[in-house]
Design an enzyme around this catalytic site. Structure first.
Site, PDB file in Angstrom:
ATOM      1  N   ARG A  68     -11.001  -0.425   2.051  1.00  0.00           N
ATOM      2  CA  ARG A  68     -12.529  -0.591   2.340  1.00  0.00           C
ATOM      3  C   ARG A  68     -13.233  -0.658   1.055  1.00  0.00           C
ATOM      4  O   ARG A  68     -14.204  -1.211   0.896  1.00  0.00           O
ATOM      5  CB  ARG A  68     -13.157   0.637   2.939  1.00  0.00           C
ATOM      6  CG  ARG A  68     -13.007   1.989   2.278  1.00  0.00           C
ATOM      7  CD  ARG A  68     -12.973   3.249   3.243  1.00  0.00           C
ATOM      8  NE  ARG A  68     -11.742   3.374   3.980  1.00  0.00           N
ATOM      9  CZ  ARG A  68     -11.651   4.515   5.081  1.00  0.00           C
ATOM     10  NH1 ARG A  68     -12.653   5.123   5.105  1.00  0.00           N
ATOM     11  NH2 ARG A  68     -10.576   4.638   5.818  1.00  0.00           N
ATOM     12  N   GLU A  86      -7.902   2.644   0.277  1.00  0.00           N
ATOM     13  CA  GLU A  86      -8.430   1.568  -0.471  1.00  0.00           C
ATOM     14  C   GLU A  86      -8.723   0.291  -0.020  1.00  0.00           C
ATOM     15  O   GLU A  86      -9.569  -0.342  -0.684  1.00  0.00           O
ATOM     16  CB  GLU A  86      -6.884   1.218  -1.078  1.00  0.00           C
ATOM     17  CG  GLU A  86      -6.180   0.250  -0.723  1.00  0.00           C
ATOM     18  CD  GLU A  86      -5.371   0.746   0.771  1.00  0.00           C
ATOM     19  OE1 GLU A  86      -5.317   1.990   0.921  1.00  0.00           O
ATOM     20  OE2 GLU A  86      -5.126  -0.073   1.469  1.00  0.00           O
ATOM     21  N   LYS A 138       1.587   8.116   0.237  1.00  0.00           N
ATOM     22  CA  LYS A 138       1.948   8.173   1.680  1.00  0.00           C
ATOM     23  C   LYS A 138       3.277   8.877   1.644  1.00  0.00           C
ATOM     24  O   LYS A 138       4.110   9.113   0.416  1.00  0.00           O
ATOM     25  CB  LYS A 138       2.086   6.726   2.283  1.00  0.00           C
ATOM     26  CG  LYS A 138       0.708   6.144   2.433  1.00  0.00           C
ATOM     27  CD  LYS A 138       0.939   4.679   3.004  1.00  0.00           C
ATOM     28  CE  LYS A 138      -0.111   3.867   3.130  1.00  0.00           C
ATOM     29  NZ  LYS A 138      -1.203   4.317   4.286  1.00  0.00           N
ATOM     30  N   ASP A 193       0.753  -1.130   0.004  1.00  0.00           N
ATOM     31  CA  ASP A 193       0.152  -0.168   0.162  1.00  0.00           C
ATOM     32  C   ASP A 193       0.953   1.381   0.061  1.00  0.00           C
ATOM     33  O   ASP A 193       1.337   1.768   1.130  1.00  0.00           O
ATOM     34  CB  ASP A 193      -0.871   0.021   1.386  1.00  0.00           C
ATOM     35  CG  ASP A 193      -1.838   1.115   1.248  1.00  0.00           C
ATOM     36  OD1 ASP A 193      -2.163   1.795   0.200  1.00  0.00           O
ATOM     37  OD2 ASP A 193      -2.479   1.335   2.442  1.00  0.00           O
ATOM     38  N   ASP A 231      -5.748   6.443  -0.933  1.00  0.00           N
ATOM     39  CA  ASP A 231      -5.169   5.772   0.364  1.00  0.00           C
ATOM     40  C   ASP A 231      -6.078   4.921   1.169  1.00  0.00           C
ATOM     41  O   ASP A 231      -5.863   4.153   2.238  1.00  0.00           O
ATOM     42  CB  ASP A 231      -4.122   6.443   1.160  1.00  0.00           C
ATOM     43  CG  ASP A 231      -3.064   5.743   1.878  1.00  0.00           C
ATOM     44  OD1 ASP A 231      -3.147   4.621   1.747  1.00  0.00           O
ATOM     45  OD2 ASP A 231      -2.591   6.504   3.004  1.00  0.00           O
TER      46      ASP A 231
HETATM   47  N1  BES Z   1      -3.097   0.355   5.071  1.00  0.00           N
HETATM   48  C1  BES Z   1      -3.326   1.548   5.616  1.00  0.00           C
HETATM   49  C2  BES Z   1      -3.793   1.443   7.226  1.00  0.00           C
HETATM   50  C3  BES Z   1      -2.446   1.251   8.200  1.00  0.00           C
HETATM   51  C4  BES Z   1      -1.915   2.485   8.344  1.00  0.00           C
HETATM   52  C5  BES Z   1      -2.325   0.262   8.679  1.00  0.00           C
HETATM   53  C6  BES Z   1      -0.661   2.588   9.519  1.00  0.00           C
HETATM   54  C7  BES Z   1      -1.006  -0.195   9.378  1.00  0.00           C
HETATM   55  C8  BES Z   1      -0.451   1.130   9.755  1.00  0.00           C
HETATM   56  C9  BES Z   1      -4.809   2.134   4.851  1.00  0.00           C
HETATM   57  O1  BES Z   1      -5.092   1.539   3.772  1.00  0.00           O
HETATM   58  C10 BES Z   1      -4.841   3.531   4.931  1.00  0.00           C
HETATM   59  O2  BES Z   1      -3.898   3.980   4.389  1.00  0.00           O
HETATM   60  N2  BES Z   1      -5.799   4.147   5.734  1.00  0.00           N
HETATM   61  C11 BES Z   1      -5.772   5.622   5.845  1.00  0.00           C
HETATM   62  C12 BES Z   1      -6.968   6.153   5.547  1.00  0.00           C
HETATM   63  C13 BES Z   1      -7.409   7.277   5.353  1.00  0.00           C
HETATM   64  C14 BES Z   1      -6.784   7.866   4.003  1.00  0.00           C
HETATM   65  C15 BES Z   1      -8.930   7.857   5.344  1.00  0.00           C
HETATM   66  C16 BES Z   1      -5.314   6.068   7.254  1.00  0.00           C
HETATM   67  O3  BES Z   1      -5.790   5.403   8.144  1.00  0.00           O
HETATM   68  O4  BES Z   1      -4.593   6.940   7.237  1.00  0.00           O
HETATM   69 ZN    ZN Z   2      -3.898  -0.032   3.301  1.00  0.00          ZN
HETATM   70 MN    MN Z   3      -4.021   2.825   2.315  1.00  0.00          MN
END
Ligand code: BES
Ligand code: ZN
Ligand code: MN
Length: 477
Positions: A330, A328, A256, A249, A326
């Site tokens: 869901r 993604e 990111k 990701d 990001d």
């Molecule tokens: N895979 C990430 C969540 C994550 C972050 C898991 C850190 C483990 C450690 C997920 O896909 C993500 O990027 N979520 C974002 C959502 C936001 C853009 C609404 C998040 O949590 O920042």
């Molecule tokens: Zn993710």
């Molecule tokens: Mn993500």
């Protein structure tokens, strides 16, 4: 490393004796030596306290280690104390270069022996495949002192730990190795060995199923997405397990930071957990069918990537405005959950490293549980407790729905900074219909930055043990 049950004290390079805090030390055939040393070193059996001594050939074991397990609290806590102590014993044996380890515990019922076997096998885990110099691992045999009739319990503990260790390996392997196809191959390999059916669907088939949200996430990557279903057959309505399987990701165009990507090879930990759980399902043979599903792909930016502002309708027809590429997980889960509930399962449980927000809410070690069904939530909480996995139920407040409503589509895929784990869960809820559903946000515990008890640094196999315990209990009910 072989783990077994023996009824009489064997010859061993190391004998680990687990001791309750404050309890009288057992007679180990060394006169008052043990008591004296314990007093001198102020060893009282506190949790994690260790007292090591040489026996100079006076008893069958060359070395002796007393390992504290703390005071008795409740039955579940005892199991966790035993897992930790058995893991500690294995680490001491390793450090001492022992080939054989015997473990003696003050409590040895079936669940306790299972926990000791789990702890020993979980504590032995190392991921050193890519190291030129591997730390020597001489330990060949762990023998738990208990009634021979408990051999089955030790065996179950070993099976469970082997599955957890498989999940750990899959998470620890770099994303360059665990591509969507490689993850599907791992599922197939496990299924074949366990006698389960495994279907792997290609992009064309995913398209035919109408999974446009899944396809959108995958479209920036050169790797073909893979939709996987592993099936264990039985009678009645199935239980469905769904895992998030983003093999890397990057965030996509909503990219990111460099630091934010460091551990994003672990974004398939949910899928690793369901693959691992199915391995034990095949061993447990519950009466009802169990299915595991995951949609594997990478989330990368490129000229073909999906974009912020895109509006996409997935399998169940709900349209989504993508505001952040990001968010993604869901989107993929939306389509895979929609597919899983078509079979009208008795319950669907998804595991996902879904949000950073759950780390803000619950810290690095606790799984967030969300559910539309109180009885299912209660089952999951109690199974997790028995399995030794920390978990906390989070709310699904209907009034927060407005945060994920889009002005131009049915939903948007982000709901602002506050309550991020909750609005992600509210989003998923739109895709499970009336099916009893539990969502486990394992973003914290799936991968950790340092060793802790029987959990190593890196992939932990979070979720595997609670799933297995939950299925085991449903099979008994
Ligand atoms: N895979 C990430 C969540 C994550 C972050 C898991 C850190 C483990 C450690 C997920 O896909 C993500 O990027 N979520 C974002 C959502 C936001 C853009 C609404 C998040 O949590 O920042
Ligand atoms: Zn993710
Ligand atoms: Mn993500």
């Amino acid at each position: 490393m072989d783990v077994s049950v023996v009824s009489r004290e064997p010859r061993a390079d190391l004998l680990a004796v687990l001791v309750r805090e404050g309890a009288k030390l057992p007679d180990l055939g060394l006169g008052d030596l043990v008591d004296r040393v314990a007093r001198e070193e102020e060893f009282k059996g506190a949790e994690n306290a260790v007292l090591s001594l040489h026996t100079h050939g006076k008893i069958a074991a060359q070395r002796l280690a007393l390992i504290g397990i703390g005071r008795e609290k409740d039955a579940e806590r005892t199991l966790e104390q035993l897992r930790n102590a058995a893991s500690r014993a294995v680490k001491l044996a390793k450090a001492a270069g022992a080939k054989t380890l015997a473990i003696s515990s003050p409590v040895t019922g079936d669940r306790q022996v299972q926990a000791l076997a789990e702890g020993a096998s979980l504590g032995a885990y190392v991921f050193d495949r890519y190291k030129k110099e591997k730390k020597p691992f001489k330990l060949q045999r762990v023998q738990i002192l208990a009634d021979k009739s408990l051999t089955k319990s030790a065996r179950l503990g070993v099976e469970i730990a082997a599955a957890v260790n498989l999940a750990r390996d899959l998470v620890n392997e770099p994303a360059g190795k665990v591509t969507p196809r490689a993850l599907a191959d791992e599922a197939r390999k496990m299924a074949r060995a366990a006698g389960l059916r495994c279907d792997v669907l290609s992009r064309a088939q995913i398209k035919k199923l109408g999974m446009n949200l899944f396809l959108a996430v995958s479209q920036g990557s050169a790797q073909e997405p893979q939709l996987v279903r592993i099936s264990y057959d039985g009678r009645g309505r199935p239980v469905a397990l769904v895992g998030k399987a983003i093999t890397f990701d990057s965030g996509g165009l909503s990219i990111k930071t460099a630091q934010g990507m460091e551990d994003m090879k672990a974004d398939m930990a949910g899928a690793a957990a369901v693959i691992a759980a199915m391995k034990v399902v095949a061993f447990l043979k519950p009466p009802f069918p169990v299915r595991a599903y995951f949609g594997a792909c990478e989330n990368l930016p490129s000229g073909t990537a999906y974009k912020p502002g895109d509006v996409i309708a997935g399998k169940n027809g709900t349209s989504v405005e993508v505001l952040n590429t990001d968010a993604e997980g869901r989107l993929v889960l939306a389509d895979v959950l929609s597919w899983a509930v078509e079979e009208t399962p008795a319950a669907v449980v998804d595991l996902a490293t879904l949000t950073a927000a759950i780390l803000v809410a619950l810290g690095p070690w606790i799984t967030g549980l969300f559910s539309n069904h109180d009885a299912l939530a209660t089952e999951m909480l109690s199974a997790a407790k028995a399995a030794g996995e920390p978990i906390w139920r989070m709310p699904l407040p209907p009034e927060m729905e407005e945060l994920i409503r889009s002005p131009i589509a049915d939903l948007k895929n982000t709901g602002g900074r506050y309550g991020g784990a909750i609005n992600a869960a509210l989003f998923l809820q739109h895709f499970v219909g009336k099916t009893p559903w539990a969502h486990l946000d394992i973003a914290g515990p799936a991968s950790v930055d340092k060793e802790r008890g029987y959990n190593p640094r890196g992939g932990t196999g979070a979720g595997v043990r609670m799933l297995i315990e939950w299925i085991r209990r449903r099979a008994q009910a």
